[in-house]
Design a protein around this motif. Structure first.
Motif, PDB file in Angstrom:
ATOM      1  N   ALA A 146       7.614 -10.027  -3.467  1.00  0.00           N
ATOM      2  CA  ALA A 146       6.522  -9.156  -3.043  1.00  0.00           C
ATOM      3  C   ALA A 146       5.968  -9.585  -1.690  1.00  0.00           C
ATOM      4  O   ALA A 146       5.644  -8.745  -0.842  1.00  0.00           O
ATOM      5  CB  ALA A 146       5.408  -9.161  -4.088  1.00  0.00           C
ATOM      6  N   GLY A 147       5.866 -10.898  -1.461  1.00  0.00           N
ATOM      7  CA  GLY A 147       5.391 -11.381  -0.173  1.00  0.00           C
ATOM      8  C   GLY A 147       6.300 -10.947   0.963  1.00  0.00           C
ATOM      9  O   GLY A 147       5.839 -10.556   2.042  1.00  0.00           O
ATOM     10  N   ILE A 148       7.615 -11.000   0.718  1.00  0.00           N
ATOM     11  CA  ILE A 148       8.581 -10.556   1.731  1.00  0.00           C
ATOM     12  C   ILE A 148       8.415  -9.064   1.996  1.00  0.00           C
ATOM     13  O   ILE A 148       8.317  -8.620   3.145  1.00  0.00           O
ATOM     14  CB  ILE A 148      10.023 -10.869   1.270  1.00  0.00           C
ATOM     15  N   LEU A 149       8.409  -8.271   0.933  1.00  0.00           N
ATOM     16  CA  LEU A 149       8.340  -6.814   1.093  1.00  0.00           C
ATOM     17  C   LEU A 149       7.017  -6.382   1.726  1.00  0.00           C
ATOM     18  O   LEU A 149       6.993  -5.467   2.557  1.00  0.00           O
ATOM     19  CB  LEU A 149       8.526  -6.133  -0.269  1.00  0.00           C
ATOM     20  N   ASN A 150       5.917  -7.005   1.351  1.00  0.00           N
ATOM     21  CA  ASN A 150       4.626  -6.654   1.946  1.00  0.00           C
ATOM     22  C   ASN A 150       4.583  -7.005   3.431  1.00  0.00           C
ATOM     23  O   ASN A 150       3.987  -6.275   4.233  1.00  0.00           O
ATOM     24  CB  ASN A 150       3.483  -7.362   1.224  1.00  0.00           C
ATOM     25  N   THR A 151       5.219  -8.114   3.815  1.00  0.00           N
ATOM     26  CA  THR A 151       5.262  -8.496   5.225  1.00  0.00           C
ATOM     27  C   THR A 151       6.064  -7.490   6.035  1.00  0.00           C
ATOM     28  O   THR A 151       5.756  -7.211   7.190  1.00  0.00           O
ATOM     29  CB  THR A 151       5.863  -9.905   5.377  1.00  0.00           C
ATOM     30  N   TRP A 152       7.085  -6.915   5.390  1.00  0.00           N
ATOM     31  CA  TRP A 152       7.883  -5.862   6.025  1.00  0.00           C
ATOM     32  C   TRP A 152       7.297  -4.468   5.767  1.00  0.00           C
ATOM     33  O   TRP A 152       7.948  -3.470   5.968  1.00  0.00           O
ATOM     34  CB  TRP A 152       9.328  -5.931   5.553  1.00  0.00           C
ATOM     35  N   LYS A 153       6.045  -4.426   5.279  1.00  0.00           N
ATOM     36  CA  LYS A 153       5.297  -3.191   5.062  1.00  0.00           C
ATOM     37  C   LYS A 153       5.975  -2.257   4.056  1.00  0.00           C
ATOM     38  O   LYS A 153       5.904  -1.041   4.174  1.00  0.00           O
ATOM     39  CB  LYS A 153       5.034  -2.467   6.378  1.00  0.00           C
ATOM     40  N   ARG A 154       6.621  -2.862   3.046  1.00  0.00           N
ATOM     41  CA  ARG A 154       7.167  -2.099   1.923  1.00  0.00           C
ATOM     42  C   ARG A 154       6.284  -2.387   0.710  1.00  0.00           C
ATOM     43  O   ARG A 154       6.554  -3.304  -0.062  1.00  0.00           O
ATOM     44  CB  ARG A 154       8.621  -2.500   1.638  1.00  0.00           C
ATOM     45  N   PHE A 155       5.204  -1.630   0.578  1.00  0.00           N
ATOM     46  CA  PHE A 155       4.175  -1.953  -0.411  1.00  0.00           C
ATOM     47  C   PHE A 155       4.430  -1.331  -1.787  1.00  0.00           C
ATOM     48  O   PHE A 155       3.912  -1.803  -2.792  1.00  0.00           O
ATOM     49  CB  PHE A 155       2.799  -1.486   0.087  1.00  0.00           C
ATOM     50  N   ALA A 156       5.195  -0.247  -1.846  1.00  0.00           N
ATOM     51  CA  ALA A 156       5.273   0.546  -3.076  1.00  0.00           C
ATOM     52  C   ALA A 156       5.923  -0.213  -4.234  1.00  0.00           C
ATOM     53  O   ALA A 156       5.387  -0.254  -5.344  1.00  0.00           O
ATOM     54  CB  ALA A 156       6.023   1.851  -2.808  1.00  0.00           C
ATOM     55  N   VAL A 157       7.090  -0.818  -3.987  1.00  0.00           N
ATOM     56  CA  VAL A 157       7.817  -1.478  -5.078  1.00  0.00           C
ATOM     57  C   VAL A 157       7.037  -2.659  -5.650  1.00  0.00           C
ATOM     58  O   VAL A 157       6.879  -2.774  -6.877  1.00  0.00           O
ATOM     59  CB  VAL A 157       9.222  -1.908  -4.617  1.00  0.00           C
ATOM     60  N   PRO A 158       6.496  -3.587  -4.824  1.00  0.00           N
ATOM     61  CA  PRO A 158       5.702  -4.671  -5.415  1.00  0.00           C
ATOM     62  C   PRO A 158       4.495  -4.158  -6.198  1.00  0.00           C
ATOM     63  O   PRO A 158       4.123  -4.738  -7.219  1.00  0.00           O
ATOM     64  CB  PRO A 158       5.249  -5.486  -4.189  1.00  0.00           C
ATOM     65  N   ALA A 159       3.887  -3.065  -5.710  1.00  0.00           N
ATOM     66  CA  ALA A 159       2.721  -2.525  -6.409  1.00  0.00           C
ATOM     67  C   ALA A 159       3.101  -1.869  -7.727  1.00  0.00           C
ATOM     68  O   ALA A 159       2.299  -1.823  -8.663  1.00  0.00           O
ATOM     69  CB  ALA A 159       1.998  -1.513  -5.518  1.00  0.00           C
ATOM     70  N   ALA A 160       4.339  -1.353  -7.813  1.00  0.00           N
ATOM     71  CA  ALA A 160       4.771  -0.625  -9.020  1.00  0.00           C
ATOM     72  C   ALA A 160       5.269  -1.553 -10.119  1.00  0.00           C
ATOM     73  O   ALA A 160       5.254  -1.171 -11.296  1.00  0.00           O
ATOM     74  CB  ALA A 160       5.860   0.378  -8.648  1.00  0.00           C
TER      75      ALA A 160
END
Length: 519
Positions: A146-160
């Motif tokens: 999630a930290g990786i994806l959020n840093t790359w501004k991919r918020f949907a999958v970690p939030a889901a």
């Protein structure tokens, strides 16, 4: 608008997660009620959650995301991929060791968490702890992903992904628990399988997304590579930032451990009443605080890496205004409308009217400190983005002492409700302290108009209190147990009306919510 869009995405998925979480808690409450066995499960579930916060979204995320954002901004994506591989390798080895130790030490962990459990409850909690402890390994790797994806501004999958844990636990309570009961096995054990299955699902869904971005961590099993990963300056930087953050998380978890220990010595069901109220409190906390924190952390860190102090301050101001305009009415609802909320959501099956009343008092304690709980999620990243994890720790230690003094004074009078009230009051102190620190450093410079804005929100909240108190008294929320669909429909109408009263009031006072959100 990009910040608002990102926060809305996280908030929407968080809403889905909290709805499925409420369905889960409703099903657990109706199936198992509030008993010694549910206390045992809640204690067992808190133990891996405690350690998960050490290795997952707590200390690790606070250290990893700012370091990752700074590396991406200053060194480029290729160097950052190497950082990801090295950090993932070290984390994986630590988690394997922690899981083995946790399974072996389960009886002592349960004793430390809740020594007041009776013999059958203690044995059940120990067994369930052993089954669920590997959950920390899956969830810690989920936090890294999630930290990786959020840093790359991919918020949907970690939030889901939290939705999958709830779905897994719902299936366990609905299908596996009756199956175990039919074979003479205590049905509460089904929930352990649901927790572990949820951890596996949450990690599994993130792997394809990371692979598609070329960011899937490569974890080495060779000791020579582990030593190389440990020697990486970036890994050492993350560990260096984690040490004070671990102390901070440890302080927070120590507070929870003390409160659970106290609750285990109170009336049977006390741990469960606090847990059920916590689920309701998490609705606004997660939708507002967690969503804002997830979105703001990498962007605040990037602003600091670029030395853009104006953008850093403006993002904090935006986040705090959203906290006030949304968390204040939510706190009002938890205080003025607590019993109808608890009755509508939990008053079914084995969950009695007495359980409703006890859960209500615990929920009102959370309501007192809700604004502080949510504000911390915005203010603390302001320090973490500066790679300052020490200041929030010092504040947390002082607040822990204050919270336990409050417990000593209040528990004899309010029993289990004192435990949530003391945490709520501590959160208000914590948030105020964090805010004053940012202001004194001049890291945060409030934009003009805060005085009028606060009066507008207070005016809308005052009308909301009147409306909710009327609705709470006008209808027999406990008496409508036999007419569950009528009660749910009535609750929906009241909540829609509450939103209309509040939004209409602040609009009449001169605050246009759409203009505020756009700004």
């Amino acid at each position: 608008m990009s910040l608002l869009k990102s926060a809305s995405t996280v908030s929407l998925w968080t809403l889905v997660s909290r709805i499925t979480g409420l369905v889960r808690e409703l099903l657990v409450a109706a199936t198992f009620g509030a008993s010694a066995m549910t206390d045992a499960f809640n204690v067992a579930f808190r133990i891996p959650n405690l350690f998960r916060r050490f290795f997952a979204e707590g200390a690790f995320s606070q250290a990893f995301i700012p370091a990752l954002a700074a590396s991406k901004e200053q060194d480029g994506e290729e160097a950052t991929r190497q950082v990801i591989n090295h950090v993932a390798t070290v984390l994986a080895w630590v988690l394997v060791l922690a899981s083995v130790v946790g399974v072996l030490a389960a009886p002592w962990l349960v004793l430390a968490m809740a020594s007041g459990l009776r013999q059958d409850g203690f044995a059940a909690a120990t067994s369930m702890t052993r089954w669920m402890f590997p959950y920390i390994g899956f969830m810690s790797m989920v936090a890294l992903s999630a930290g990786i994806l959020n840093t790359w501004k991919r918020f949907a999958v970690p939030a889901a992904t939290p939705v999958l844990l709830n779905v897994s636990m719902i299936l366990a309570a609905w299908l596996l628990a009756p199956w175990l009961a039919g074979r003479g096995v205590e049905p509460i054990y089904a929930m352990s399988a649901g927790v572990l299955g949820g951890g596996i699902l949450q990690l599994g869904v993130q792997i394809p997304v990371l692979r598609s971005l070329g960011l899937l961590p490569r974890i080495s099993l060779r000791w020579s590579q582990v030593r190389l990963a440990w020697a990486d300056p970036a890994t050492k930087r993350v560990v260096h930032l984690m040490l004070p953050a671990l102390l901070g998380v440890g302080v927070a978890q120590l507070s929870m451990l003390i409160n659970t220990q106290i609750a285990s010595h109170l009336a049977p069901g006390s741990v469960s009443w606090i847990t059920y109220s916590d689920r309701l409190m998490e609705f606004p906390t997660a939708m507002l605080g967690v969503a804002l924190g997830v979105v703001l952390m990498p962007r605040l860190a990037a602003a600091r890496a670029k030395n853009d102090t104006a953008q850093y301050s403006d993002m904090l101001d935006w986040g705090l205004r959203l906290v006030v305009v949304l968390a204040v009415p939510s706190a009002v609802a938890l205080l003025a409308f607590a019993q109808p909320l608890v009755a509508t959501l939990y008053h079914y099956g084995a969950f009695s009217a007495f359980d409703v009343q006890q859960t209500t008092t615990a929920l009102m304690g959370w309501g007192v400190g809700l604004v502080g709980i949510v504000a911390i999620k915005v203010l603390a990243p302001g320090y973490f983005a500066n790679q300052d994890t020490r200041t929030p720790v010092r504040i947390a230690i002082a607040v822990l002492v204050i919270t336990q003094i409050l417990n000593y004074l209040l528990v004899p009078y309010f029993q289990h409700a004192a435990l949530t009230l003391s945490i709520g009051l501590g959160a208000l102190i914590n948030a105020t302290w964090l805010l004053l620190g940012l202001l004194s450093r001049k890291s945060y410079r409030p934009r003009p108009g805060w005085g009028i804005f606060a009066l507008q929100v207070l005016a809308g909240s005052a009308l909301l209190v009147i409306y909710l108190l009327w609705a709470a008294q006008e209808f027999s929320w406990i008496g409508l147990r036999a007419e569950s669909f009528k009660r749910i429909g009535l609750m929906a109408l009241v909540l829609v009306g509450a939103a209309g009263v509040y939004l209409g009031a602040i609009w009449a006072a001169g605050l246009n919510p759409r203009q505020f959100l756009r700004r």
